[in-house]
Design a protein around this motif. Structure first.
Motif, PDB file in Angstrom:
ATOM      1  N   PHE A 293       0.848  -1.189   0.000  1.00  0.00           N
ATOM      2  CA  PHE A 293       0.000   0.000   0.000  1.00  0.00           C
ATOM      3  C   PHE A 293       0.887   1.245   0.000  1.00  0.00           C
ATOM      4  O   PHE A 293       1.966   1.252   0.594  1.00  0.00           O
ATOM      5  CB  PHE A 293      -0.926   0.000   1.213  1.00  0.00           C
ATOM      6  CG  PHE A 293      -1.857  -1.173   1.254  1.00  0.00           C
ATOM      7  CD1 PHE A 293      -2.974  -1.213   0.437  1.00  0.00           C
ATOM      8  CD2 PHE A 293      -1.614  -2.259   2.091  1.00  0.00           C
ATOM      9  CE1 PHE A 293      -3.844  -2.302   0.457  1.00  0.00           C
ATOM     10  CE2 PHE A 293      -2.467  -3.339   2.122  1.00  0.00           C
ATOM     11  CZ  PHE A 293      -3.584  -3.363   1.303  1.00  0.00           C
TER      12      PHE A 293
ATOM     13  N   ALA B 126      -8.767  -0.079   1.975  1.00  0.00           N
ATOM     14  CA  ALA B 126      -8.949  -1.437   1.458  1.00  0.00           C
ATOM     15  C   ALA B 126      -9.533  -2.358   2.532  1.00  0.00           C
ATOM     16  O   ALA B 126     -10.421  -3.172   2.258  1.00  0.00           O
ATOM     17  CB  ALA B 126      -7.624  -1.987   0.949  1.00  0.00           C
TER      18      ALA B 126
ATOM     19  N   ARG C  84      -7.058  -9.739   0.112  1.00  0.00           N
ATOM     20  CA  ARG C  84      -6.291  -9.481  -1.095  1.00  0.00           C
ATOM     21  C   ARG C  84      -7.233  -9.262  -2.278  1.00  0.00           C
ATOM     22  O   ARG C  84      -7.027  -8.379  -3.110  1.00  0.00           O
ATOM     23  CB  ARG C  84      -5.355 -10.651  -1.389  1.00  0.00           C
ATOM     24  CG  ARG C  84      -4.459 -10.448  -2.604  1.00  0.00           C
ATOM     25  CD  ARG C  84      -3.468 -11.607  -2.720  1.00  0.00           C
ATOM     26  NE  ARG C  84      -2.521 -11.380  -3.788  1.00  0.00           N
ATOM     27  CZ  ARG C  84      -2.739 -11.705  -5.064  1.00  0.00           C
ATOM     28  NH1 ARG C  84      -3.876 -12.257  -5.412  1.00  0.00           N
ATOM     29  NH2 ARG C  84      -1.815 -11.476  -5.980  1.00  0.00           N
TER      30      ARG C  84
ATOM     31  N   VAL D 260      -8.819  -5.812  -2.287  1.00  0.00           N
ATOM     32  CA  VAL D 260      -7.993  -4.711  -2.774  1.00  0.00           C
ATOM     33  C   VAL D 260      -8.309  -4.424  -4.238  1.00  0.00           C
ATOM     34  O   VAL D 260      -8.478  -3.276  -4.650  1.00  0.00           O
ATOM     35  CB  VAL D 260      -6.492  -5.019  -2.604  1.00  0.00           C
ATOM     36  CG1 VAL D 260      -5.640  -3.939  -3.266  1.00  0.00           C
ATOM     37  CG2 VAL D 260      -6.138  -5.126  -1.119  1.00  0.00           C
TER      38      VAL D 260
ATOM     39  N   TRP E 287     -11.747  -2.850  -4.439  1.00  0.00           N
ATOM     40  CA  TRP E 287     -11.697  -1.444  -4.010  1.00  0.00           C
ATOM     41  C   TRP E 287     -11.192  -0.576  -5.160  1.00  0.00           C
ATOM     42  O   TRP E 287     -11.702   0.520  -5.395  1.00  0.00           O
ATOM     43  CB  TRP E 287     -10.776  -1.313  -2.799  1.00  0.00           C
ATOM     44  CG  TRP E 287     -10.483   0.106  -2.414  1.00  0.00           C
ATOM     45  CD1 TRP E 287     -11.247   0.932  -1.646  1.00  0.00           C
ATOM     46  CD2 TRP E 287      -9.344   0.886  -2.819  1.00  0.00           C
ATOM     47  NE1 TRP E 287     -10.650   2.174  -1.539  1.00  0.00           N
ATOM     48  CE2 TRP E 287      -9.491   2.166  -2.247  1.00  0.00           C
ATOM     49  CE3 TRP E 287      -8.216   0.614  -3.597  1.00  0.00           C
ATOM     50  CZ2 TRP E 287      -8.547   3.180  -2.432  1.00  0.00           C
ATOM     51  CZ3 TRP E 287      -7.277   1.629  -3.793  1.00  0.00           C
ATOM     52  CH2 TRP E 287      -7.451   2.893  -3.211  1.00  0.00           C
ATOM     53  N   GLU E 288     -10.192  -1.058  -5.900  1.00  0.00           N
ATOM     54  CA  GLU E 288      -9.670  -0.294  -7.039  1.00  0.00           C
ATOM     55  C   GLU E 288     -10.746  -0.085  -8.100  1.00  0.00           C
ATOM     56  O   GLU E 288     -10.861   1.001  -8.676  1.00  0.00           O
ATOM     57  CB  GLU E 288      -8.459  -1.017  -7.634  1.00  0.00           C
ATOM     58  CG  GLU E 288      -7.245  -0.998  -6.723  1.00  0.00           C
ATOM     59  CD  GLU E 288      -6.084  -1.811  -7.287  1.00  0.00           C
ATOM     60  OE1 GLU E 288      -6.290  -2.513  -8.309  1.00  0.00           O
ATOM     61  OE2 GLU E 288      -4.985  -1.740  -6.714  1.00  0.00           O
TER      62      GLU E 288
END
Length: 428
Positions: A273, A282, A343, A346, A349-350
């Motif tokens: 990060f 995240a 994981r 993440v 979230w993007e």
């Protein structure tokens, strides 16, 4: 409520006005972005703070709810097309926070405030104890809220009120004030800030948050204190593993603004990060969406690296964020953490951030055009033709937001639904 009492103490309670999924999204934004607030024991997330920390895209979920609330306030108090939003903020009252009797315009610099709307994002008795909102006179006399409830009232001495001390948990609200004075219009300032930020979006990379000064995240409690960002990760079971080799022993908080990883004591997540806010967002995104996530995929397992020691008073952090009625660790966010699921979160979230970036970029011109029209004319003095133009601009803007909202929800939520499971239309 009798007509005389309504006139003497003008207010209105709207039970379950906000949908629960929106309340959860706003909770995610607050818990991953908030800074210390204006009173002891209070945390806040303002529109300007989101923009300043490179989280301008997170303004998008507020847009429609602000307009819905403005319409409700104008309808209740008979001031159609007269009001501007003066302030919008997420506010949480933590254990020990309270405020005595006051009106919301009780300072010379607050006299522009005409009406208030308090939206409750969690529930009394389930998420917090204490924190009862009380009116000095009139009905209702007190509010023990449930998630989605909205209370609107005049900001003057006709609605003097207080908030009891929060005994346990975190009482979370979305609070707005409205004004007739266009010189205090929050949108004008917000659009100016957003215009400069939108031009900085780098595609296709998602916009990454950047922390405010560390002092803005230092929560003082009973003579000690702790870093809010570290504390929220700690109560969820995460440890911070800075990637810098520099010696920050004199100021360990400096390591939070550089590259880091997160671990659960046994494994370290194989994702780097850019800073503490990136990691916190995240993690909070996973906690928001964990009920619909499915564990799948592989991850690289690593031996645990050295991690940061406590960034403040550990007992105080756990008392404020990790005790009482607050469920900070659920079935999918346990101390034995689902590292593989995090994981995967993440990546989701993007996708969420990219979609909000797109919504903001496409919608800002219409928002700006509408704002210019409102400031060129007093709405209540406009001709019917001009009012139609403003109405059409709003309609186009919010229809566009709704269409893109469906797009970004389906984009990232579909990744976490079990095979063959269909999303209920009631959740849309």
């Amino acid at each position: 409520m009798q007509a005389e009492e309504r006139e003497e103490h003008p207010r209105l309670l709207l039970p379950r006005f906000l949908p629960q999924n929106l309340c959860k999204e706003l909770e995610f934004i607050h818990k991953s972005c908030c800074a210390v607030g204006y009173r002891p024991g209070v945390l806040s997330t303002t529109m300007s703070h989101l923009v300043a920390t490179d989280c301008a895209h997170l303004v998008v979920p507020f847009v429609t709810v602000r307009e819905m609330l403005r319409e409700k306030v104008e309808d209740r108090f008979g001031c159609e097309f007269e009001l501007f939003v003066e302030f919008t903020g997420l506010v949480s009252w933590c254990k020990g926070a309270s405020i005595g009797w006051h009106s919301d315009d009780n300072r010379p610099y607050l006299k522009q405030r005409d009406f208030a709307a308090v939206c409750y994002l969690n529930s009394y008795g389930e998420d917090f104890r204490g924190g009862i909102f009380r009116f000095k006179d009139g009905y209702p006399t007190s509010i023990a809220p449930q998630v989605g409830d909205v209370l609107i009232y005049t900001a003057d001495c006709r609605n003097i009120h207080s908030v009891d001390e929060v005994i346990e948990g975190e009482r979370l609200t979305l609070t707005l004030w409205f004004t007739r004075d266009k010189s205090h219009d929050e949108d004008a300032k917000l659009i100016s800030l957003l215009s400069s930020r939108v031009n900085q979006i780098i595609k296709p990379r998602p916009t990454l948050p950047f922390p405010a000064p560390n002092a803005m995240y230092w929560f003082t409690s009973a003579g000690s204190g702790f870093d809010i960002r570290w504390a929220r990760l700690h109560v969820l079971g995460w440890k911070i593993h800075p990637q810098s080799t520099e010696d920050f022993s004199e100021d360990p908080l400096r390591k939070l603004i550089g590259p880091l990883r997160l671990g659960n004591g046994k494994e370290v997540l194989d994702v780097e990060f850019s800073n503490i806010l990136h990691g916190l967002q995240a993690v909070q995104f996973y906690c928001w969406k964990s009920s619909s996530m499915v564990e799948r995929g592989l991850m690289t397992r690593e031996t645990s690296e050295a991690h940061l020691a406590s960034l403040g008073d550990l007992a105080a952090a756990e008392s404020i964020f990790g005790s009482g009625l607050v469920v900070t660790v659920d079935d999918s966010c346990q101390k034995d953490l689902d590292v593989a699921g995090q994981r995967l979160a993440v990546s989701a979230w993007e996708d969420y951030v990219r979609a909000l970036d797109e919504i903001l970029e496409r919608s800002l011109p219409a928002w700006q055009t509408n704002q210019e029209r409102m400031h060129c004319h007093c709405l209540h003095q406009m001709s019917s033709r001009d009012l139609c133009k403003v109405g059409n601009t709003y309609a186009c803007l919010y229809m566009h937001l709704w269409t893109l909202n469906i797009f970004y929800v389906s984009c990232f939520e579909s990744q976490f639904l079990p095979n063959g499971e269909e999303r209920s239309t009631a959740e849309m």
